[in-house]
Design a protein around this motif. Structure first.
Motif, mmCIF file in Angstrom:
data_model
loop_
_atom_site.group_PDB
_atom_site.id
_atom_site.type_symbol
_atom_site.label_atom_id
_atom_site.label_comp_id
_atom_site.label_asym_id
_atom_site.label_seq_id
_atom_site.Cartn_x
_atom_site.Cartn_y
_atom_site.Cartn_z
ATOM 1 N N ILE A 1 -3.746 -1.906 -7.325
ATOM 2 C CA ILE A 1 -3.726 -2.699 -8.547
ATOM 3 C C ILE A 1 -2.343 -3.309 -8.721
ATOM 4 N N ASP A 2 -2.263 -4.632 -8.677
ATOM 5 C CA ASP A 2 -0.970 -5.299 -8.796
ATOM 6 C C ASP A 2 -0.298 -4.928 -10.120
ATOM 7 N N CYS A 3 0.961 -4.522 -10.051
ATOM 8 C CA CYS A 3 1.674 -4.037 -11.231
ATOM 9 C C CYS A 3 2.001 -5.136 -12.228
ATOM 10 N N THR A 4 1.962 -6.372 -11.796
ATOM 11 C CA THR A 4 2.304 -7.478 -12.678
ATOM 12 C C THR A 4 1.074 -8.146 -13.263
ATOM 13 N N THR A 5 0.100 -8.441 -12.425
ATOM 14 C CA THR A 5 -1.060 -9.215 -12.875
ATOM 15 C C THR A 5 -2.275 -8.367 -13.221
ATOM 16 N N GLY A 6 -2.309 -7.129 -12.746
ATOM 17 C CA GLY A 6 -3.474 -6.287 -12.993
ATOM 18 C C GLY A 6 -4.645 -6.588 -12.078
ATOM 19 N N GLU A 7 -4.442 -7.429 -11.077
ATOM 20 C CA GLU A 7 -5.515 -7.764 -10.141
ATOM 21 C C GLU A 7 -5.645 -6.700 -9.054
ATOM 22 N N GLU B 1 -0.410 -12.934 3.295
ATOM 23 C CA GLU B 1 0.401 -11.773 3.665
ATOM 24 C C GLU B 1 1.491 -11.562 2.617
ATOM 25 N N ARG B 2 1.081 -10.970 1.500
ATOM 26 C CA ARG B 2 2.013 -10.728 0.401
ATOM 27 C C ARG B 2 2.171 -9.235 0.192
ATOM 28 N N VAL B 3 3.398 -8.822 -0.080
ATOM 29 C CA VAL B 3 3.714 -7.409 -0.278
ATOM 30 C C VAL B 3 4.196 -7.232 -1.710
ATOM 31 N N ARG B 4 3.522 -6.377 -2.461
ATOM 32 C CA ARG B 4 3.769 -6.265 -3.897
ATOM 33 C C ARG B 4 3.874 -4.800 -4.331
ATOM 34 N N LYS B 5 4.448 -4.624 -5.504
ATOM 35 C CA LYS B 5 4.418 -3.294 -6.120
ATOM 36 C C LYS B 5 3.059 -3.125 -6.777
ATOM 37 N N VAL B 6 2.406 -2.017 -6.495
ATOM 38 C CA VAL B 6 1.051 -1.791 -6.993
ATOM 39 C C VAL B 6 0.920 -0.371 -7.526
ATOM 40 N N TRP B 7 -0.122 -0.178 -8.281
ATOM 41 C CA TRP B 7 -0.586 1.171 -8.586
ATOM 42 C C TRP B 7 -1.631 1.512 -7.527
ATOM 43 N N CYS B 8 -1.384 2.555 -6.758
ATOM 44 C CA CYS B 8 -2.401 3.071 -5.849
ATOM 45 C C CYS B 8 -3.284 4.008 -6.656
ATOM 46 N N VAL B 9 -4.482 3.553 -6.953
ATOM 47 C CA VAL B 9 -5.411 4.361 -7.758
ATOM 48 C C VAL B 9 -6.460 4.955 -6.825
ATOM 49 N N VAL B 10 -6.471 6.263 -6.730
ATOM 50 C CA VAL B 10 -7.413 6.969 -5.863
ATOM 51 C C VAL B 10 -8.624 7.398 -6.680
ATOM 52 N N ILE B 11 -9.795 6.930 -6.280
ATOM 53 C CA ILE B 11 -11.044 7.332 -6.921
ATOM 54 C C ILE B 11 -11.625 8.495 -6.115
ATOM 55 N N GLN B 12 -11.884 9.592 -6.779
ATOM 56 C CA GLN B 12 -12.420 10.789 -6.123
ATOM 57 C C GLN B 12 -13.884 10.969 -6.510
ATOM 58 N N TYR B 13 -14.738 11.126 -5.485
ATOM 59 C CA TYR B 13 -16.171 11.259 -5.711
ATOM 60 C C TYR B 13 -16.629 12.704 -5.517
ATOM 61 N N ASN B 14 -17.862 12.915 -5.935
ATOM 62 C CA ASN B 14 -18.505 14.174 -5.603
ATOM 63 C C ASN B 14 -18.668 14.264 -4.083
ATOM 64 N N PHE B 15 -18.696 15.437 -3.549
ATOM 65 C CA PHE B 15 -18.691 15.632 -2.096
ATOM 66 C C PHE B 15 -19.908 14.995 -1.433
ATOM 67 N N ASP B 16 -19.633 14.312 -0.309
ATOM 68 C CA ASP B 16 -20.697 13.717 0.504
ATOM 69 C C ASP B 16 -20.285 13.864 1.962
ATOM 70 N N TYR C 1 8.965 -7.564 0.766
ATOM 71 C CA TYR C 1 8.496 -7.184 -0.565
ATOM 72 C C TYR C 1 8.945 -8.224 -1.588
ATOM 73 N N GLU C 2 8.049 -8.625 -2.479
ATOM 74 C CA GLU C 2 8.339 -9.678 -3.452
ATOM 75 C C GLU C 2 9.074 -9.185 -4.695
ATOM 76 N N GLU C 3 9.193 -7.863 -4.863
ATOM 77 C CA GLU C 3 9.896 -7.268 -6.004
ATOM 78 C C GLU C 3 9.326 -7.761 -7.337
ATOM 79 N N ASN C 4 8.011 -7.699 -7.461
ATOM 80 C CA ASN C 4 7.349 -8.116 -8.696
ATOM 81 C C ASN C 4 7.556 -7.090 -9.804
ATOM 82 N N GLU C 5 7.468 -7.558 -11.045
ATOM 83 C CA GLU C 5 7.741 -6.713 -12.208
ATOM 84 C C GLU C 5 6.587 -5.743 -12.493
ATOM 85 N N GLU C 6 6.946 -4.645 -13.108
ATOM 86 C CA GLU C 6 5.938 -3.650 -13.498
ATOM 87 C C GLU C 6 5.542 -3.895 -14.948
ATOM 88 N N LYS C 7 4.359 -4.467 -15.143
ATOM 89 C CA LYS C 7 3.866 -4.778 -16.480
ATOM 90 C C LYS C 7 2.583 -4.025 -16.826
#
Length: 372
Positions: A347-353, A321-336, A238-244
């Motif tokens: 979503i990378d916590c530092t760069t927003g990518e 092969e990079r390991v970063r702190k991220v926001w896991c954003v779950v998108i929920q859809y209508n049932f299919d 883990y790269e221990e990137n900052e949370e921005k």
């Protein structure tokens, strides 16, 4: 005009404006707020996020590279691998640590693990399987089938006994003495503890309150006699990137991307939590090969006889092969009923990518993993 020229021009305009409006006494904090806002905007558009006026966070995401699925190594790849003698020495040392004397090796082959595009030495000896990372010279995986042991008739143990043994085996085989590891999963191979004749444990490296599921030690053993059944390591640090990036920003980034990819389904909700994740190609594939990706047909095809086979031009894609702190954003859809009702963006916590993703709800997978 590039971003640097644009920024210099902006600073000049601000300076002139401040000089001309000296009598207006504009509060310094307002000017700084203007500059900070401008910097953030040009940062996002240029692939960079500027946390302050002095700290620059470079973008880390690069388009995944495609490679053909083959087993053979090139001569250049072979030159970067440890020798057969070195690999045999590593394999023998783990066999001895597991209580086995030197064994005649039935086969030893240098192969490519094309699922991860890594080179490895694979050894078979009296039904024992050992895989060694040929590039770094370390054990990746080892399995000693249970029939190599005399399993006692009364092999049933309690959860607490299993927990105690798991920690003893972890101390014996763990090679990373730095940092904090925690037992995150413990269980037997049968429905009840008493019936289980193989037990499994997973130790995961912990950073504050987050686990890096890519730095792990997995151990399986035969109870009572505590004979090693399986051993594997994960070593992606883990790269221990900052949370921005804030939670709200991460949700907005993921939502905007998803609307461009998934145009036929309605978003009915979102979830977001901090996690440590490894960069992957999932979102790239979903965006560029949506139908094939969602139907698991990127590298496979169905013949006229209904047989599923690997395509002749099959290839995989890989990221750094990079390991970063991220926001896991779950998108929920209508049932299919024909498609997953959720997709997770990293979503990378530092760069927003967006540096990866996963089919379905990746947060629920965490809940299933961390059971002990």
């Amino acid at each position: 005009m590039d971003n640097k020229e644009l920024f210099e021009k902006f600073k000049l305009n601000v300076a002139i404006s401040n000089f001309q409006k000296e009598e207006m006494k504009i509060p310094k904090r307002n000017v700084l707020k203007m500059v900070a806002s401008f910097i953030f905007v040009i940062g996002i558009t240029s692939g960079l996020v500027y946390a302050t006026g002095t700290v620059v966070y470079e973008k880390i995401w690069k388009e995944p590279k495609a490679y053909k699925i083959i087993r053979e190594l090139t001569e250049e790849e072979k030159s970067k691998c440890i020798s057969e003698e070195e690999a045999e020495k590593i394999a023998t040392s783990y066999l001895e640590k597991a209580g086995f004397e030197y064994q005649e090796i039935d086969s030893f082959a240098l192969q490519k693990n094309y699922y991860e595009d890594k080179n490895m030495w694979r050894m078979f000896s009296k039904n024992v399987t050992i895989e060694i990372n040929a590039e770094i010279g370390k054990l990746d995986y080892m399995q000693i089938p249970s029939w190599n042991y005399k399993i006692p008739y009364n092999y049933g143990i309690t959860k607490e006994e299993a927990r105690k043994t798991a920690f003893e085996l972890f101390e014996k085989y763990n090679e990373d003495k730095d940092g904090e590891y925690e037992l995150v999963k413990l269980g037997g191979n049968m429905e009840t503890d008493e019936e289980s004749y193989i037990w499994y444990s997973t130790f995961c490296k912990k950073y504050d309150n987050l686990f890096n599921e890519n730095e792990i030690v997995d151990i399986g053993w035969v109870p009572t006699i505590n004979g090693l059944y399986s051993l594997s390591f994960g070593r992606d640090v883990y790269e221990e990137n900052e949370e921005k990036i804030t939670k709200e920003q991460a949700i907005q980034i993921a939502t905007e991307k998803d609307k461009k990819i998934e145009k036929e389904r309605e978003i009915v909700g979102t979830l977001a939590e901090l996690r440590i994740r490894k960069m992957n190609e999932a979102v790239y594939l979903r965006e560029n090969f949506k139908e094939e990706y969602e139907n698991n047909r990127l590298n496979y095809e169905v013949t006229d006889d209904g047989e599923i086979k690997l395509k002749d031009d099959a290839k995989k894609y890989k990221t750094e092969e990079r390991v970063r702190k991220v926001w896991c954003v779950v998108i929920q859809y209508n049932f299919d009923e024909f498609a997953s009702s959720e997709f997770t963006y990293f979503i990378d916590c530092t760069t927003g990518e967006i540096i990866g993703g996963a089919r379905s709800n990746n947060l629920i997978q965490d809940e299933n993993l961390y059971k002990k």
